[in-house]
Motif scaffolding. Structure first.
Motif, short mmCIF file in Angstrom:
data_model
loop_
_atom_site.label_atom_id
_atom_site.label_comp_id
_atom_site.label_asym_id
_atom_site.label_seq_id
_atom_site.Cartn_x
_atom_site.Cartn_y
_atom_site.Cartn_z
N PHE A 93 40.59 44.20 -27.44
CA PHE A 93 41.75 45.09 -27.31
C PHE A 93 41.57 45.91 -26.04
CE2 PHE A 93 41.20 44.32 -31.91
CZ PHE A 93 42.42 43.71 -32.17
N GLU A 94 42.25 45.49 -24.98
CA GLU A 94 42.00 46.03 -23.63
C GLU A 94 42.29 47.52 -23.51
OE1 GLU A 94 42.19 43.81 -20.28
OE2 GLU A 94 41.30 42.15 -21.40
N ASP A 95 43.28 48.03 -24.27
CA ASP A 95 43.66 49.44 -24.16
C ASP A 95 42.79 50.36 -25.03
OD1 ASP A 95 45.60 49.06 -22.28
OD2 ASP A 95 47.22 48.82 -23.74
N GLN A 96 41.95 49.75 -25.87
CA GLN A 96 41.06 50.54 -26.72
C GLN A 96 39.69 50.66 -26.06
OE1 GLN A 96 42.32 51.68 -29.73
NE2 GLN A 96 44.24 50.69 -29.22
N ASN A 101 36.97 49.26 -30.28
CA ASN A 101 36.94 47.82 -30.53
C ASN A 101 35.91 47.48 -31.59
OD1 ASN A 101 38.49 45.63 -28.71
ND2 ASN A 101 38.22 47.48 -27.48
N LEU A 102 34.72 48.04 -31.46
CA LEU A 102 33.64 47.76 -32.42
C LEU A 102 33.98 48.34 -33.79
CD1 LEU A 102 30.54 48.37 -30.11
CD2 LEU A 102 31.32 46.16 -30.99
N ALA A 138 25.78 50.32 -24.64
CA ALA A 138 25.62 51.68 -25.18
C ALA A 138 26.12 52.73 -24.20
CB ALA A 138 24.15 51.94 -25.52
N GLY A 139 26.03 52.44 -22.91
CA GLY A 139 26.49 53.41 -21.91
C GLY A 139 27.97 53.32 -21.61
N ALA A 140 28.66 52.40 -22.29
CA ALA A 140 30.08 52.16 -21.97
C ALA A 140 30.99 52.40 -23.18
CB ALA A 140 30.26 50.73 -21.47
N LEU A 141 30.50 53.11 -24.20
CA LEU A 141 31.27 53.28 -25.44
C LEU A 141 32.64 53.93 -25.22
CD1 LEU A 141 28.47 54.24 -27.99
CD2 LEU A 141 30.08 52.34 -28.24
N ALA A 142 32.73 54.84 -24.26
CA ALA A 142 33.99 55.57 -24.05
C ALA A 142 34.91 54.86 -23.06
CB ALA A 142 33.69 56.98 -23.55
N ARG A 143 34.44 53.77 -22.46
CA ARG A 143 35.26 53.05 -21.48
C ARG A 143 36.28 52.15 -22.17
NH1 ARG A 143 31.94 49.91 -17.06
NH2 ARG A 143 34.04 49.55 -16.27
N LYS A 144 37.43 51.99 -21.54
CA LYS A 144 38.42 51.05 -22.08
C LYS A 144 37.93 49.63 -21.85
CE LYS A 144 42.69 53.56 -22.37
NZ LYS A 144 44.12 53.55 -22.13
N ALA A 145 38.17 48.77 -22.82
CA ALA A 145 37.69 47.39 -22.73
C ALA A 145 38.26 46.68 -21.51
CB ALA A 145 38.04 46.63 -24.00
N GLY A 146 39.49 47.04 -21.13
CA GLY A 146 40.13 46.41 -19.97
C GLY A 146 39.41 46.68 -18.66
N GLU A 147 38.58 47.72 -18.62
CA GLU A 147 37.86 48.07 -17.39
C GLU A 147 36.54 47.31 -17.25
OE1 GLU A 147 37.21 52.25 -17.63
OE2 GLU A 147 39.34 52.73 -17.79
N LEU A 148 36.12 46.62 -18.30
CA LEU A 148 34.82 45.96 -18.28
C LEU A 148 34.85 44.70 -17.42
CD1 LEU A 148 33.97 46.07 -22.11
CD2 LEU A 148 33.25 47.70 -20.37
N GLN A 152 30.80 41.63 -19.54
CA GLN A 152 30.76 42.71 -20.53
C GLN A 152 31.79 42.51 -21.64
OE1 GLN A 152 31.30 45.85 -17.62
NE2 GLN A 152 29.26 46.66 -18.04
N LYS A 153 32.96 41.96 -21.26
CA LYS A 153 33.98 41.65 -22.28
C LYS A 153 33.46 40.59 -23.25
CE LYS A 153 38.11 42.75 -19.60
NZ LYS A 153 39.24 42.19 -18.84
N GLN A 154 32.73 39.61 -22.71
CA GLN A 154 32.14 38.57 -23.56
C GLN A 154 31.15 39.21 -24.55
OE1 GLN A 154 33.46 35.69 -23.54
NE2 GLN A 154 33.24 34.52 -21.67
N TRP A 155 30.32 40.14 -24.05
CA TRP A 155 29.35 40.80 -24.94
C TRP A 155 30.05 41.63 -26.00
CZ3 TRP A 155 26.50 43.08 -20.10
CH2 TRP A 155 25.94 42.02 -19.38
N LEU A 156 31.14 42.31 -25.58
CA LEU A 156 31.88 43.13 -26.53
C LEU A 156 32.45 42.23 -27.64
CD1 LEU A 156 33.18 45.70 -27.58
CD2 LEU A 156 35.02 45.42 -25.90
#
Length: 246
Positions: A93-96, A101-102, A138-148, A152-156
């Motif tokens: 979910f790119e906007d979340q 997402n998790l 762990a360092g990207a929890l507050a980032r929007k998924a669309g910015e990864l 990183q999107k694959q890992w998410l």
């Protein structure tokens, strides 16, 4: 050792073309397996059958200690029974945010009312934190998924599947489009996951398969052509002929 998944004598045809031809495949409860083969070998159809997307014409697909038939279950029942699938392109979910997402993916009651009433508790937040740590975000929890990045999107997405606590993880070409560093992290992530569940990786990249250091199944024309270590299957004359080329 008892098997988690047993596919036996499975065949399926599309318009007279036999996509899967008397396929037999087994995997144990905590095992890594790579599945390789030329285009059209039946790799995707195999995953479609295991997840209930495609119904075979014949054969059996048995699941778990009680040898339940997956062929009697719907796609959603199969997912709830513990089969998770990751497609080639990441679907997050790119906007979340990464955390959202998790959180959305955590194994919970899925009725409409329970979803509406859901409030994240301390345990949920801890679980999300542990998952983020495991997948390297762990360092990207507050980032929007669309910015990864792509990797990183694959890992998410792998993290979102792990959040559902699957017993079998089917992963389609996870290394495609990744940087060397991302591929290394992906290898470590999958190897770690396979310590507590079955992981099947469909992949074309031989270097990535070598890093996984696991048993390899070669498919050709919908059936198993060879099985064993990567060195064993890649020295097989038929595998060289149909897949690796001279």
């Amino acid at each position: 050792m008892s098997m988690l998944l047993e596919v036996s004598g499975v065949s399926v045809s599309f318009d007279g073309f036999k996509a899967i031809n008397n396929l037999t495949f087994q995997i144990g409860p905590a095992e890594m397996r790579a599945v390789i083969g030329p285009n059209g070998a039946g790799k995707t159809t195999f995953m479609d059958i295991v997840t209930g997307k495609t119904r075979p014409d014949e054969g059996r697909v048995l699941w778990g200690e009680k040898s339940q038939s997956l062929l009697r279950m719907s796609e959603s029942q199969i997912a709830r029974a513990g089969v998770g699938r990751k497609f080639q392109r990441p679907t997050v979910f790119e906007d979340q945010t990464v955390a959202e997402n998790l959180m959305l993916a955590l194994k919970k009651a899925r009725g409409p009312m329970s979803v509406l009433r859901f409030r994240a508790g301390k345990q949920d937040r801890e679980k999300v934190g542990a998952l983020a740590e495991e997948i390297g975000l762990a360092g990207a929890l507050a980032r929007k998924a669309g910015e990864l990045s792509h990797g990183q999107k694959q890992w998410l997405e792998i993290g979102m599947l792990l959040a559902q606590e699957p017993r079998l993880l089917l992963v389609d070409e996870p290394a495609a489009g990744m940087t060397p560093a991302e591929r290394e992290h992906t290898t470590a992530l999958l190897v770690e996951a396979a310590k507590t569940r079955a992981v099947v990786v469909v992949e074309h990249d031989m270097e990535f398969v070598r890093r996984l250091d696991c048993r390899v199944t070669v498919l050709h024309e919908g059936s198993v052509l060879a099985e064993g270590s990567l060195d064993f299957v890649t020295s097989n004359e038929r595998v060289i002929e149909v897949y690796l080329g001279r």
